[in-house]
Design an enzyme around this catalytic site. Structure first.
Site, mmCIF file in Angstrom:
data_model
loop_
_atom_site.group_PDB
_atom_site.id
_atom_site.type_symbol
_atom_site.label_atom_id
_atom_site.label_comp_id
_atom_site.label_asym_id
_atom_site.label_seq_id
_atom_site.Cartn_x
_atom_site.Cartn_y
_atom_site.Cartn_z
ATOM 1 N N ARG A 1 10.677 27.386 58.326
ATOM 2 C CA ARG A 1 9.790 27.938 57.299
ATOM 3 C C ARG A 1 8.582 27.023 57.132
ATOM 4 O O ARG A 1 8.550 25.911 57.667
ATOM 5 C CB ARG A 1 10.540 28.101 55.979
ATOM 6 N N SER B 1 21.870 45.725 33.060
ATOM 7 C CA SER B 1 22.998 46.096 32.215
ATOM 8 C C SER B 1 22.613 47.078 31.114
ATOM 9 O O SER B 1 23.482 47.652 30.470
ATOM 10 C CB SER B 1 23.626 44.847 31.575
ATOM 11 N N HIS C 1 18.284 24.617 40.426
ATOM 12 C CA HIS C 1 19.349 25.600 40.543
ATOM 13 C C HIS C 1 19.549 26.409 39.268
ATOM 14 O O HIS C 1 19.567 27.636 39.327
ATOM 15 C CB HIS C 1 20.667 25.037 41.069
ATOM 16 N N SER D 1 7.523 27.596 28.045
ATOM 17 C CA SER D 1 8.892 28.109 28.191
ATOM 18 C C SER D 1 9.799 27.578 27.097
ATOM 19 O O SER D 1 10.627 28.313 26.551
ATOM 20 C CB SER D 1 9.480 27.690 29.538
ATOM 21 N N TRP E 1 6.643 24.587 47.020
ATOM 22 C CA TRP E 1 6.806 24.775 45.564
ATOM 23 C C TRP E 1 7.755 23.745 44.981
ATOM 24 O O TRP E 1 7.766 23.500 43.779
ATOM 25 C CB TRP E 1 7.276 26.197 45.249
ATOM 26 N N HIS F 1 1.854 30.284 46.309
ATOM 27 C CA HIS F 1 2.557 31.578 46.253
ATOM 28 C C HIS F 1 3.879 31.384 45.506
ATOM 29 O O HIS F 1 4.197 32.148 44.588
ATOM 30 C CB HIS F 1 2.804 32.120 47.665
ATOM 31 N N LYS G 1 30.435 40.493 37.861
ATOM 32 C CA LYS G 1 29.383 41.304 37.250
ATOM 33 C C LYS G 1 29.040 42.492 38.140
ATOM 34 O O LYS G 1 28.854 43.608 37.648
ATOM 35 C CB LYS G 1 28.119 40.457 37.020
ATOM 36 N N THR H 1 29.752 35.884 39.291
ATOM 37 C CA THR H 1 28.662 36.781 39.663
ATOM 38 C C THR H 1 29.206 38.035 40.333
ATOM 39 O O THR H 1 28.756 39.149 40.064
ATOM 40 C CB THR H 1 27.672 36.062 40.609
ATOM 41 N N HIS I 1 23.577 21.665 46.705
ATOM 42 C CA HIS I 1 23.718 22.539 47.882
ATOM 43 C C HIS I 1 22.349 22.909 48.455
ATOM 44 O O HIS I 1 22.268 23.499 49.516
ATOM 45 C CB HIS I 1 24.557 23.783 47.576
#
Lengths: 528, 63
Positions: free
Chosen positions: A452, A270, A255, A172, A144, A79, A333, A330, A304
């Protein structure tokens, strides 16, 4: 801003558009390839969604009812992989293919044949991920993140998965090279970088991120492969290696990957918010700079994700401080989007609703991210449902809602037909409500300590899991409404205007008819 | 480009630091000529300084 309307597409009815299946197999047309990317990502969205339904069905009640634990683990793994690499990333590459050439006034992408290859690498990779379910021992239940030592010990499905990731990475990287070259070399006369729509900027920055991080992931999975089959011990402590090394390498990719997904979503939002606020984007230049600095800073915070893996307290503090600080650009924004709407003449068509859903819920996901960045809190919450709730707010309410906003926004330009506004709004409200029913309660589950990636759980988690599963089934079914809306638009939607949204001012709206002709801007427009 | 004055080191630094914050005055970038190479070099140095600052803060408080 732009030169007079130059509609030189009178010859379109006799443009030599190939027909049949070969039009798609051999396509070098950015619009056809963009369409294929978008349909591919929707198909993968349904496959990954079906896996999510299996997960939520099993978690509907405590105890093991429907699937075996091994299969459950495989579902959580694939998934995640399919949604990240098969659904969200290709969706935004689809947007890039369709829009970047039109928005900068170029006739096509810089390397059309490589563009074809970038796309056609995806279906084999998807087939490998699906085929992994049928390998001896079933799919790899490694998560994953493919952590060692699970991944070095998993069955043959792991090899198919590794190969799929190699192929997806190649795709990619080629896509990114294409996008960078197109933006840097093929802009129309007068289209300076700082005049580009923000969507192009976000993709330029994302493409650099992808070129930087996909080889890191390829390296990580290649080392896993050689550990599995060729006697190396990169991640094997018994042979002098270190399983934590895998985590560092993975998250050095992982990350920035979050931003690979989020930054094009920022780009779409935007474009949508200014169009429905009928005002230019507030702080365009600061948005460009903030996006670039988010991209650079995203390389400095990876650990982190692994506070509990074992690291010195100095490292924990460094990554905590750095992560808290990266939230600043962020946040700027978010303020810019709000300021764009301030005193605008707002209307709330479906694209704007999804953009606003993005704005509210992505911000919430950002805040829970800040909560998780605090080391002592994360030690409690690591690997609980709080984390699951957090990243689904970022990935679903962030990236997916933004993709929906973009699809409703550009569907009139792509198809020449208008979607049904009432049904679109139904899709939005159903998605919004069911999304929150599914994932908001998962914060409580995580705070209460539910781990989880488990198929069974203690009785005290029963109610919230049932609520979450009901929400998930509702959310899944709502997406079938989306499929219906898109097909109905293509087959029998009302004719769309060339400039369907009067507030939209990029070249595809001001200079091209709807639907956009198969070949556009063969003569570059002059941008003033 | 055209006859805009070339940016001094201090101006580029100001630009990169305000970018780290995500704030930038409209049009400031149009008054001076800045090459991408300048931004990248100063950006990388400022990124390293950012890391070094946090590392030294951490060092100070964990002494």
């Amino acid at each position: 801003m732009y030169a007079a309307h130059t509609n030189d597409h009178g010859h379109d009815e006799h443009s030599h558009k190939p027909s049949g299946i070969m039009r798609w197999v051999q396509s070098t047309n950015h619009k056809d390839i963009g369409t294929m990317y978008l349909w591919f990502s929707f198909a993968m969205f349904l496959v990954g969604g079906a896996m999510a339904m299996i997960i939520r069905a099993e978690l509907f009640q405590p105890g093991l009812q429907i699937v075996k634990p091994e299969f459950f683990n495989s579902m959580t793994t694939y998934h995640g992989l399919i949604m990240v690499f098969g659904a969200i990333m290709p969706a935004f590459v689809g947007f890039a293919n369709w829009l970047i050439p039109m928005q900068i006034g170029a006739p096509d992408m810089a390397f059309p044949r490589m563009n074809n290859l970038s796309f056609w690498l995806l279906p084999p990779a998807a087939l490998l991920l699906i085929a992994a379910q049928f390998a001896p021992g079933g799919g790899a239940g490694v998560g994953w993140t493919l952590y060692a030592p699970l991944s070095t010990q998993a069955g043959p499905a792991m090899d198919l998965t590794i190969f799929a990731i190699h192929i997806l990475g190649m795709s990619s990287i080629m896509g990114s090279i294409n996008i960078i070259t197109t933006i840097l070399n093929m802009r129309a006369p007068g289209m300076t970088l700082m005049k580009m729509p923000l969507f192009c900027w976000t993709w330029l920055i994302t493409a650099y991120l992808l070129v930087a991080v996909m080889p890191v992931l390829a390296g990580a999975v290649t080392m896993t492969l050689t550990d599995r089959h060729f006697g190396t011990h990169f991640f094997n402590a018994a042979g002098g290696g270190d399983p934590v090394l895998y985590q560092h390498i993975f998250w050095f990719f992982g990350h920035p990957e979050v931003y690979v997904i989020a930054i094009p979503a920022f780009g779409v939002v935007s474009q949508v918010i200014p169009a429905f606020s009928r005002k230019p984007l507030f702080g365009y230049a600061s948005m460009v700079y903030a996006t670039a600095s988010i991209a650079i800073l995203s390389f400095m915070v990876w650990a982190h994700h692994m506070y509990t893996a074992g690291m010195p307290v100095e490292a924990q503090l460094y990554f905590m401080y750095a992560t808290v600080l990266i939230a600043v650009p962020t946040g700027v924004k978010v303020f810019n989007w709000v300021a764009t709407m301030w005193k605008g003449s707002l209307t709330f068509e479906t694209p704007m609703l999804f953009a606003l859903g993005f704005l509210f819920l992505f911000t919430l996901g950002g805040f829970t991210g800040l909560v998780l960045s605090i080391v002592p809190v994360d030690i409690q919450l690591h690997d609980t449902y709080y984390v699951v709730a957090h990243f689904h707010y970022v990935m679903v309410a962030g990236a997916l809602f933004s993709a929906f906003a973009g699809i409703y926004f550009w569907l009139p330009k792509w198809t020449g037909r208008m979607y049904n506004e009432t049904l679109g709004k139904w899709h939005f409200w159903l998605s919004l409500v069911f999304f929150n029913v599914t994932f908001f309660v998962q914060h409580f589950l995580g705070l209460a300590g539910m781990p989880r990636r488990i198929p069974d759980y203690s009785l005290q988690f029963a109610e919230f899991n049932m609520i979450s599963s009901i929400g998930a089934f509702g959310f899944g079914l709502s997406q079938l409404l989306f499929l219906y809306i898109v097909i109905k638009t293509i087959t029998s939607g009302e004719k769309a205007a060339d400039r369907q949204w009067e507030g939209a001012d990029s070249l595809e709206w001001t200079h091209l008819p709807s639907p956009a002709p198969w070949h556009s801007f063969e003569t570059p427009p002059v941008v003033k | 480009m055209n006859g805009k004055p070339k940016a001094s080191l201090l101006q580029v630094l100001r630009m990169v630091l305000s970018a780290f914050l995500g704030i930038r005055k409209r049009g400031e970038h149009e008054k001076i000529e800045v090459t991408p190479l300048q931004v990248i070099i100063v950006g990388l140095i400022a990124g390293a300084a950012f890391v070094a600052t946090i590392v030294s803060v951490v060092h100070l408080i964990t002494r």
